[in-house]
Write a protein that holds these residues in place. Structure first.
Motif, short mmCIF file in Angstrom:
data_model
loop_
_atom_site.label_atom_id
_atom_site.label_comp_id
_atom_site.label_asym_id
_atom_site.label_seq_id
_atom_site.Cartn_x
_atom_site.Cartn_y
_atom_site.Cartn_z
N CYS A 29 6.52 6.38 -6.14
CA CYS A 29 5.36 6.20 -7.04
C CYS A 29 4.12 6.79 -6.38
N CYS A 60 1.29 3.59 -6.36
CA CYS A 60 1.35 2.44 -5.43
C CYS A 60 2.27 2.73 -4.24
N ARG A 96 5.28 2.89 -3.90
CA ARG A 96 6.61 2.24 -3.84
C ARG A 96 7.69 3.31 -3.78
N CYS A 128 7.56 3.22 -12.52
CA CYS A 128 7.49 2.28 -11.40
C CYS A 128 7.21 0.89 -11.98
N CYS A 144 4.80 -0.71 -11.36
CA CYS A 144 3.34 -0.75 -11.66
C CYS A 144 3.04 0.06 -12.91
ZN ZN Z 1 3.85 2.15 -8.58
#
Ligand code: ZN
Ligand code: BV8
Length: 248
Positions: free
Chosen positions: A133, A136, A138, A153, A155
């Motif tokens: 991502c 963020c 991730r 993601c 998020c």
């Molecule tokens: Zn994310």
């Protein structure tokens, strides 16, 4: 020196070595059924929907047409799904326990070294099995089938393939780890790569300059052949296990 198999001299060096490093490319996965990128002489053989790998796996196309890049990687994930590591991957996984100091750097994104049990692996070009991502940071393991392209993601931001595309920097610290191992090792194996992609292709040259004995394993000669100590003309799945089975 170009040889057709593991010589007694190379086997003796292997038996005495303590610090060993290796660089692998698409060729080590060929016997598992994974297509390589370039055929003889480095001519690009991969294309998909009439477009070359260099375009499909490029930072520019990800920016301009992320769905096509995701379809391209999804297609390749599908090809990989039922493929398994081969004897070449297994040999390198076994060497990890054998040498006090061992590091494997791979250009491959197929995850087959880890699947064979290798733990000390630097994935210089990332992993096709993961998404990342940009918002963020991730890093997620991708499910076999993606609900939408690009996948999202947690998020809610779109993920990108966790793969180093042409024109992109390698993962933070990855090249440096591989470079440190190449500069400190006594024996450097370069297996199944046409050595055309940089900066990975610098590693065998760095190892040689630092005093290591560099051994290439490839059924064909490459750009590296004139600069390595020995080229063993053979398939990784046959040659690598032969370092441990004398007389093969
Ligand atoms: Zn994310
Ligand atoms: C960067 C992920 C810097 C994607 C990949 C001009 C000169 C020098 C460099 C460049 C240049 N123009 C552009 C560059 C930089 C570029 C590059 O090197 N291009 C090449 C093509 C000229 N490099 C980059 O862009 C890298 N980043 O330089 O960033 C930078 C600086 C500032 C700001 C921004 C950036 C990033 C490169 C990573 C690209 N991503 N993969 C994907 O997979 O789709 S590279 C891709 O090629 C794969 O990872 C693949 O592994 C890799 C290399 O190919 P090989 O592994 O060698 O595979 P190949 O098919 O070529 O060869 C297989 C060999 O196996 C053959 O020799 C065959 O004989 C042998 N074989 C077959 N069967 C067997 C076998 N061997 C053993 N056993 C068998 N059974």
């Amino acid at each position: 020196m170009i040889v057709a198999g593991v010589t007694e001299e190379l086997r003796a060096r292997f038996g005495k070595a303590r610090r060993v490093a290796a660089l692998t490319g698409a060729g080590i996965s060929a016997e598992s059924g994974v297509p390589t990128f370039r055929g003889g002489g480095g001519a690009a053989i991969w294309e998909w929907r009439g477009r070359p790998v260099s375009e499909l796996s490029s930072a520019e196309l990800l920016a301009s047409d992320p769905v096509t890049v995701w379809e391209w990687f999804d297609h390749r994930r599908g090809l990989l799904r039922d493929l398994r590591p081969n004897a070449g991957h297994a040999a390198l996984a076994g060497w990890e326990a054998r040498f006090p100091d061992f590091l494997l750097a791979t250009q491959n994104i197929d995850g087959l070294h880890a699947a064979a049990g290798s733990r000390k692996v630097v994935e210089l070009h990332g992993s096709i099995r993961h998404g990342r991502c940009l918002r963020c940071a991730r890093r997620v393991v991708l499910p076999d089938s993606l609900p939408e392209l690009p996948p999202r993601c947690a998020c809610a931001s779109p993920l990108r393939p966790d793969v180093v595309l042409f024109g992109e920097m390698l993962p933070e610290g990855a090249f440096e780890r591989a470079e440190a191992a190449a500069s400190a090792c006594e024996l450097f194996f370069v297996v199944g790569t046409s050595a055309l992609v940089y900066p990975a292709a610098l590693l065998p040259r760095l190892a040689r300059r630092a005093g290591a004995c560099v051994i290439e394993v490839n059924p064909e000669e490459t750009e590296l052949t004139p600069v390595v100590d020995a080229t063993i003309l053979g398939r990784a799945g046959d040659v690598l296990p032969a370092f441990l089975t004398p007389g093969v």
